[in-house]
Design a protein around this motif. Sequence first.
Motif, PDB file in Angstrom:
ATOM      1  N   PRO A   5       0.822  -1.209   0.000  1.00 14.95           N
ATOM      2  CA  PRO A   5       0.000   0.000   0.000  1.00 14.95           C
ATOM      3  C   PRO A   5       0.861   1.267   0.000  1.00 14.95           C
ATOM      4  CG  PRO A   5      -0.729  -1.539   1.678  1.00 14.95           C
ATOM      5  CD  PRO A   5       0.575  -2.037   1.156  1.00 14.95           C
ATOM      6  N   ASP A   8      -0.862   6.421   3.351  1.00 17.07           N
ATOM      7  CA  ASP A   8      -1.510   6.021   4.608  1.00 17.07           C
ATOM      8  C   ASP A   8      -2.563   4.931   4.396  1.00 17.07           C
ATOM      9  OD1 ASP A   8      -3.277   7.679   3.261  1.00 17.07           O
ATOM     10  OD2 ASP A   8      -4.086   8.546   5.088  1.00 17.07           O
ATOM     11  N   ARG A   9      -2.366   4.089   3.387  1.00 14.70           N
ATOM     12  CA  ARG A   9      -3.334   3.030   3.126  1.00 14.70           C
ATOM     13  C   ARG A   9      -2.897   1.729   3.807  1.00 14.70           C
ATOM     14  NH1 ARG A   9      -3.487   6.355  -1.158  1.00 14.70           N
ATOM     15  NH2 ARG A   9      -5.537   7.029  -1.832  1.00 14.70           N
ATOM     16  N   GLY A  67     -13.471   1.285   3.158  1.00 13.07           N
ATOM     17  CA  GLY A  67     -12.504   0.765   2.201  1.00 13.07           C
ATOM     18  C   GLY A  67     -13.089   0.177   0.933  1.00 13.07           C
ATOM     19  N   ILE A  79      -8.786  -2.673   1.173  1.00 13.65           N
ATOM     20  CA  ILE A  79      -7.759  -1.642   1.260  1.00 13.65           C
ATOM     21  C   ILE A  79      -8.457  -0.355   1.670  1.00 13.65           C
ATOM     22  CG2 ILE A  79      -7.808  -0.996  -1.189  1.00 13.65           C
ATOM     23  CD1 ILE A  79      -4.649  -0.767  -0.861  1.00 13.65           C
ATOM     24  N   MET A  80      -7.921   0.297   2.702  1.00 13.23           N
ATOM     25  CA  MET A  80      -8.547   1.515   3.224  1.00 13.23           C
ATOM     26  C   MET A  80      -7.489   2.454   3.758  1.00 13.23           C
ATOM     27  SD  MET A  80     -10.152   0.165   6.849  1.00 13.23           S
ATOM     28  CE  MET A  80     -11.035  -1.191   6.137  1.00 13.23           C
ATOM     29  N   ARG A  81      -7.901   3.677   3.996  1.00 17.91           N
ATOM     30  CA  ARG A  81      -7.007   4.664   4.603  1.00 17.91           C
ATOM     31  C   ARG A  81      -6.913   4.387   6.099  1.00 17.91           C
ATOM     32  NH1 ARG A  81      -5.186   8.692   1.680  1.00 17.91           N
ATOM     33  NH2 ARG A  81      -6.153   9.133  -0.304  1.00 17.91           N
ATOM     34  N   GLU A  82      -5.804   4.755   6.684  1.00 20.18           N
ATOM     35  CA  GLU A  82      -5.607   4.541   8.110  1.00 20.18           C
ATOM     36  C   GLU A  82      -6.705   5.223   8.929  1.00 20.18           C
ATOM     37  OE1 GLU A  82      -2.061   5.043  11.398  1.00 20.18           O
ATOM     38  OE2 GLU A  82      -2.196   6.484   9.758  1.00 20.18           O
TER      39      GLU A  82
END
Length: 90
Positions: A5, A8-9, A67, A79-82
């Motif tokens: 990633p 920030d993913r 996500g 998959i997502m942002r923190e």
Amino acid sequence: MTLKPLQDRVLIKRLESEQKTAGGIIIPDSAQEKPMKGVVAAAGPGKDKAPMSVKEGDVVLFAKYAGNELSIDGEDFIIMREEEILAVVE
């Protein structure tokens, strides 16, 4: 295939949901909800020189529709942002 990633993913492998209730009733697949708990499979380096607060192997909680879902080599991931991660389970 290896996936790293960016920024920030975070790549998350969703944990399996419970097949039985506490009372022993078996829940059919059609009635099960997707779990909102997963294990961090990979994390990016962070954004704007801020380090990531999660690392590979952490168990995390996230929102139901957070996500984007994807499949890599037959395995399902998100998959997502923190910032979409709600908590780290310790």
